[in-house]
Design a protein around this motif. Structure first.
Motif, PDB file in Angstrom:
ATOM      1  N   THR A  88      -5.131   3.432   3.750  1.00  0.00           N
ATOM      2  CA  THR A  88      -4.865   4.533   2.030  1.00  0.00           C
ATOM      3  C   THR A  88      -3.584   3.029   2.356  1.00  0.00           C
ATOM      4  O   THR A  88      -2.505   2.907   1.483  1.00  0.00           O
ATOM      5  CB  THR A  88      -4.702   5.154   3.025  1.00  0.00           C
ATOM      6  OG1 THR A  88      -6.161   6.049   2.737  1.00  0.00           O
ATOM      7  CG2 THR A  88      -4.223   6.436   1.245  1.00  0.00           C
ATOM      8  N   ARG A  89      -2.387   3.139   3.841  1.00  0.00           N
ATOM      9  CA  ARG A  89      -1.255   3.051   4.068  1.00  0.00           C
ATOM     10  C   ARG A  89      -1.371   1.078   4.598  1.00  0.00           C
ATOM     11  O   ARG A  89      -0.251   0.838   5.224  1.00  0.00           O
ATOM     12  CB  ARG A  89      -0.382   3.849   4.848  1.00  0.00           C
ATOM     13  CG  ARG A  89      -0.495   5.041   3.556  1.00  0.00           C
ATOM     14  CD  ARG A  89      -0.072   6.120   4.444  1.00  0.00           C
ATOM     15  NE  ARG A  89       0.175   7.315   2.966  1.00  0.00           N
ATOM     16  CZ  ARG A  89      -0.589   8.537   3.216  1.00  0.00           C
ATOM     17  NH1 ARG A  89      -1.897   8.200   3.719  1.00  0.00           N
ATOM     18  NH2 ARG A  89       0.008   9.316   2.126  1.00  0.00           N
ATOM     19  N   GLY A  90      -2.800   0.720   4.685  1.00  0.00           N
ATOM     20  CA  GLY A  90      -3.103  -0.942   5.278  1.00  0.00           C
ATOM     21  C   GLY A  90      -2.115  -0.630   7.041  1.00  0.00           C
ATOM     22  O   GLY A  90      -2.930  -1.296   7.450  1.00  0.00           O
ATOM     23  N   LYS A 129       2.651   2.634  -3.413  1.00  0.00           N
ATOM     24  CA  LYS A 129       0.999   3.528  -4.086  1.00  0.00           C
ATOM     25  C   LYS A 129       0.619   4.715  -3.481  1.00  0.00           C
ATOM     26  O   LYS A 129       0.615   5.623  -4.331  1.00  0.00           O
ATOM     27  CB  LYS A 129      -0.164   2.248  -3.773  1.00  0.00           C
ATOM     28  CG  LYS A 129      -0.395   1.526  -4.973  1.00  0.00           C
ATOM     29  CD  LYS A 129      -1.788   0.844  -4.886  1.00  0.00           C
ATOM     30  CE  LYS A 129      -0.969  -1.181  -5.648  1.00  0.00           C
ATOM     31  NZ  LYS A 129      -0.973  -1.906  -3.954  1.00  0.00           N
ATOM     32  N   ALA A 130       0.369   4.647  -2.211  1.00  0.00           N
ATOM     33  CA  ALA A 130       0.021   5.843  -1.743  1.00  0.00           C
ATOM     34  C   ALA A 130       1.054   6.749  -0.859  1.00  0.00           C
ATOM     35  O   ALA A 130       0.965   7.833  -0.593  1.00  0.00           O
ATOM     36  CB  ALA A 130      -0.813   5.698  -0.154  1.00  0.00           C
ATOM     37  N   ALA A 170      -4.346   3.148  -4.421  1.00  0.00           N
ATOM     38  CA  ALA A 170      -4.487   2.830  -3.047  1.00  0.00           C
ATOM     39  C   ALA A 170      -5.639   2.535  -2.725  1.00  0.00           C
ATOM     40  O   ALA A 170      -6.802   2.985  -2.906  1.00  0.00           O
ATOM     41  CB  ALA A 170      -3.645   4.329  -2.317  1.00  0.00           C
ATOM     42  N   ALA A 182      -3.953   9.225  -4.042  1.00  0.00           N
ATOM     43  CA  ALA A 182      -3.495   8.041  -3.773  1.00  0.00           C
ATOM     44  C   ALA A 182      -3.765   7.205  -5.211  1.00  0.00           C
ATOM     45  O   ALA A 182      -5.378   6.220  -4.993  1.00  0.00           O
ATOM     46  CB  ALA A 182      -3.493   7.522  -2.227  1.00  0.00           C
ATOM     47  N   PRO A 183      -4.012   7.217  -6.123  1.00  0.00           N
ATOM     48  CA  PRO A 183      -4.246   6.695  -7.657  1.00  0.00           C
ATOM     49  C   PRO A 183      -3.748   5.619  -7.265  1.00  0.00           C
ATOM     50  O   PRO A 183      -2.808   5.119  -6.214  1.00  0.00           O
ATOM     51  CB  PRO A 183      -4.553   6.771  -8.421  1.00  0.00           C
ATOM     52  CG  PRO A 183      -3.270   7.839  -7.855  1.00  0.00           C
ATOM     53  CD  PRO A 183      -2.997   8.448  -6.621  1.00  0.00           C
ATOM     54  N   GLN A 186       0.920  -1.352   0.081  1.00  0.00           N
ATOM     55  CA  GLN A 186       0.153  -0.149   0.121  1.00  0.00           C
ATOM     56  C   GLN A 186       0.588   1.149  -0.121  1.00  0.00           C
ATOM     57  O   GLN A 186       0.779   2.649  -0.914  1.00  0.00           O
ATOM     58  CB  GLN A 186      -0.987   0.347   1.748  1.00  0.00           C
ATOM     59  CG  GLN A 186      -1.773  -0.614   1.031  1.00  0.00           C
ATOM     60  CD  GLN A 186      -3.328  -0.459   0.040  1.00  0.00           C
ATOM     61  OE1 GLN A 186      -3.688   0.533  -0.295  1.00  0.00           O
ATOM     62  NE2 GLN A 186      -3.214  -1.752  -0.627  1.00  0.00           N
ATOM     63  N   VAL A 187       1.708   0.991   1.102  1.00  0.00           N
ATOM     64  CA  VAL A 187       2.666   2.297   1.087  1.00  0.00           C
ATOM     65  C   VAL A 187       3.566   3.256  -0.787  1.00  0.00           C
ATOM     66  O   VAL A 187       3.559   4.381  -0.627  1.00  0.00           O
ATOM     67  CB  VAL A 187       3.806   3.218   2.125  1.00  0.00           C
ATOM     68  CG1 VAL A 187       4.666   3.580   1.901  1.00  0.00           C
ATOM     69  CG2 VAL A 187       2.796   2.493   3.783  1.00  0.00           C
TER      70      VAL A 187
END
Lengths: 301, 301
Positions: free
Chosen positions: B207-209, A291-292, B242, B239-240, A288-289
């Motif tokens: 967004t970041r898991g 991507k975001a 994400a 955050a495309p 995820q990180v």
């Protein structure tokens, strides 16, 4: 308590890719991981090339990587022949895997528990005095995709047998991502109390989205060693499209945000993850990180 | 403590899709969600159709859904005109959003904090005595993509102002997935202590898991209401690719595995998630359980 990250992408990640990762790419990736501050790297698997063709270059990889003395380089091994190969290739540690579930062990290595433990005894005897460490993994320790719930007493008994065989450390693996945070916290607290002198690793998968929550539950239970894979690749064949191993950069990012001490260079791990499309030939990995961006990556107004 | 799930896919999910979801599909989806045991459904947004064309059918959706008396049907509203529209459409609750970050509020609703609060005062006055409830959301409550860290004191002050305006309940939103579990646990414990009589919702993004770990941290801090979106769709434009909102079926699955009481029919939520490709026209949404199956879905040996 400092958290140790043990990188498994070269083994648990690359072995699940449809594409054979060129030997040169494997070596380059491992060399780059060697400079990130991880504590261990599972380099490859010394099993039959027919069973795992993706890792048929085990010797070539293990012998040609640049070694960092601060890192323990591990080879997964299924039998005495594999242990001989890993030893010849100069690895620091052998990782032996048996599933707590009898059916999963049969499916995975075509052995009964007794046959696995007999083989492990031969390997322990072979390795004795060589300076090479043995880690014993109990796979499907939190649930089996065929049998469901796993007896915690059985897992405890297997850990005891591993230690009696002379193994130096233990890994409990949530092979198909069936653990939940309450289960991890309760069971691992018991395991830590029973085997307080034995280094314990949790090998977690994010198959059902609980991976990072399970890691935090493990930390609360006193675990400071975790396997993870850059990009979150790997995983099990029963869940096509599902997340694989917990994702190294997402784990390291979360630890950093939470102020939990670790030793990994997050930016370098993210940089390796961003290279993955060139290595594995696909960009749909779970991380995820990557991507975001990091929480600290602010945007222009 | 029973956990209440508040479904936001019709608003936070569908508004982020490139494709306009046909009104009929929105209504069918909401009707189906109404039978899953969720506590609230955010049905739509009464804002300018130019700003959010995906929800330009707000009235038609809100007026034509089948209502379940056990569920609170919510409309997001940006100004007095929106509150009038939501009231005319017969919704139970109005959700008002202001970002804790001044820059994010400017970007999101083109207002200063003072202008937002003035508008909220007019809306509170308009709604008074109507029986319609008002929920006040503080967006970017755990971090802003432009400004970074957000003053916890400022968030506390905004909550106080919301309550002084007569709002019935509060939502703190991690709009772009910047919160971490330690932050949630520490800050929300303080918030709960300061505003113990006010119902509090956490609106979390993955967004970041860290979404599910943040939810568990929220539960530890005493929160029992969470927004989530089936499939984990929605999210922020920064955050495309994400993950978006925490995923309803993954949340409900985890709660069930952990033995934490909730009121949602997991199988029905999974069934709706499996229909998403026919509704949103894509199958690459973040939900994990829909790909991997439940922990209890065993495989043939």
């Amino acid at each position: 308590m400092t958290i140790h990250i043990q990188e498994v992408i070269p083994r648990d990640g690359f072995q699940m890719e449809n594409k054979f990762i060129p030997t040169e790419d494997k070596i380059k990736t491992i060399n780059r991981i060697s400079r990130t501050g991880v504590s261990k790297i599972e380099v490859t698997s010394f099993v039959s090339p027919k069973a795992v063709p993706q890792l048929s270059d085990a010797e070539e990889v293990a012998k040609n990587i640049d070694r960092n003395d601060a890192i323990i380089y591990v080879g997964l091994v299924a039998n005495l022949r594999g242990a001989e190969r890993a030893t010849d290739a100069g690895l620091d540690e052998i990782n032996l895997v048996m599933s707590a579930s009898a059916s999963h062990n049969k499916k995975n290595v075509n052995k009964t528990h007794e046959e696995s433990l007999e083989e492990f005894a031969k390997i322990a005897e072979f390795v004795k005095g060589s300076g090479i460490k043995i880690n014993g993994t109990v796979a499907t320790a939190f649930g089996c995709p065929f049998e469901g719930a796993i007896s915690e007493k059985a897992v405890m008994d297997f850990i005891r047998k591993y230690i009696d065989l002379g193994m130096d450390s233990i890994t409990l693996a949530d092979t198909t991502g069936m653990a939940n945070p309450n289960q991890i916290k309760r069971f691992i607290t018991d395991v830590k109390a029973s085997f307080e002198d034995t280094p314990l690793t949790l090998h977690l998968h994010d198959t059902r989205g609980m991976g990072l929550a399970n890691l935090l539950a493990g930390i609360e239970a006193g675990v400071n060693r975790f396997d993870s894979a850059i990009g979150g690749i790997g995983g099990c064949p029963f869940a096509p499209g599902a997340s694989g191993n917990i994702c190294t950069e997402d784990v390291v990012h979360m630890l950093g945000e939470m102020g939990i001490p670790h030793t990994v260079d997050l930016d370098e791990v993210i940089a390796i993850s961003k290279e993955l499309p060139n290595i594995i030939g696909r960009s749909d990995y779970p991380g995820q990180v990557v991507k975001a961006g990091k929480v600290s990556d602010l945007h222009e107004f």
